[in-house]
Design a protein around this motif. Structure first.
Motif: not given
Length: 242
Positions: A41-60, A7-12
């Motif tokens: 460029s796959s849809a699955q990869s884009k779904r993964l990429k979106q939260p990882l590029l947003t500072p302070l996203s809270i993810i599992e 369980h993490g928070i995206v810092l960079s």
């Protein structure tokens, strides 16, 4: 390859080559953690990429569990918390970038601390809510974080004429070094010491005074965390909060 859920928070997030990202998280289980993520460029990869590029996203996230490899591979992630205002508010978005920068430089790799993780998460969720005095929110978070990291400023007898940044305490006599607050800087510091979330809106300071407080806090952190670096995001935030 064995995997573990964190369980993490995206810092960079930094692009690495043509098809990868290096994503740094602060996790409850492992502390600050560097991961590598394959993107396409796959849809699955884009779904993964979106939260990882947003500072302070809270993810599992699912990461490789190979102890001998410092850079873990992240293969899956989903949001644990959906932002309602931060991505759509330029002030909050700028503060989020600053806090991600602060959390990155103030935390240490591979040293998990659940209290620090919870402080980060609760601070993010508070920023995402309606909050009075939001333009000074990051200053209060930076001030309070020092307590969790083990170098809490003494907020006791503030009638003294000096504040020693090295010892983190008020002094009746001037210390024999230059890392000391007096005069107008000390007056601002006293105001900050008396501020909490409930009275944040009463911290009535100008843009220039806000910058002075951030410079003081950066100096204070650098004196107590040897690897702490100047926060580059501060100049962007300064322009937004003018």
């Amino acid at each position: 390859m064995p995997k573990v859920i964190v369980h993490g928070i995206v810092l960079s997030a930094i692009k690495y080559g043509e098809s990868s990202l290096i994503v740094t998280l602060y996790t409850k289980e492992m502390g600050r953690l560097s991961t590598i993520v394959s993107i396409s460029s796959s849809a699955q990869s884009k779904r993964l990429k979106q939260p990882l590029l947003t500072p302070l996203s809270i993810i599992e996230a699912s990461v490789s569990d190979v102890k001998k490899i410092a850079m873990k591979r992240l293969s899956d992630a989903h949001l644990e918390y959906i932002f309602r205002s931060i991505p759509f508010d330029v002030v909050k978005r700028s503060i989020a970038i600053f806090l991600a920068d602060l959390f990155y430089h103030a935390s240490q790799e591979a040293i998990p601390d659940e209290k620090v993780y919870l402080f980060f998460r609760q601070s993010i969720e508070a920023l995402d809510q309606d909050i009075d005095g939001v333009s000074n929110f990051h200053i209060l978070i930076m001030f309070n974080l020092a307590r969790l990291l083990g170098f809490a400023p003494d907020t006791g007898d503030d009638r003294c004429a000096y504040f020693d940044l090295v010892e983190g305490s008020y002094k009746s006599r001037c210390p024999l070094h230059s890392n000391v607050l007096v005069g107008d800087e000390l007056a601002l510091w006293r105001m900050l010491c008396r501020t909490n979330v409930d009275n944040l809106a009463t911290l009535d300071i100008t843009s220039d005074q806000r910058q002075i407080l951030l410079e003081i806090l950066e100096k204070y952190y650098a004196l107590h965390i040897p690897q702490f670096k100047t926060l580059k995001s501060r100049s962007v935030l300064r322009d937004v909060l003018r």
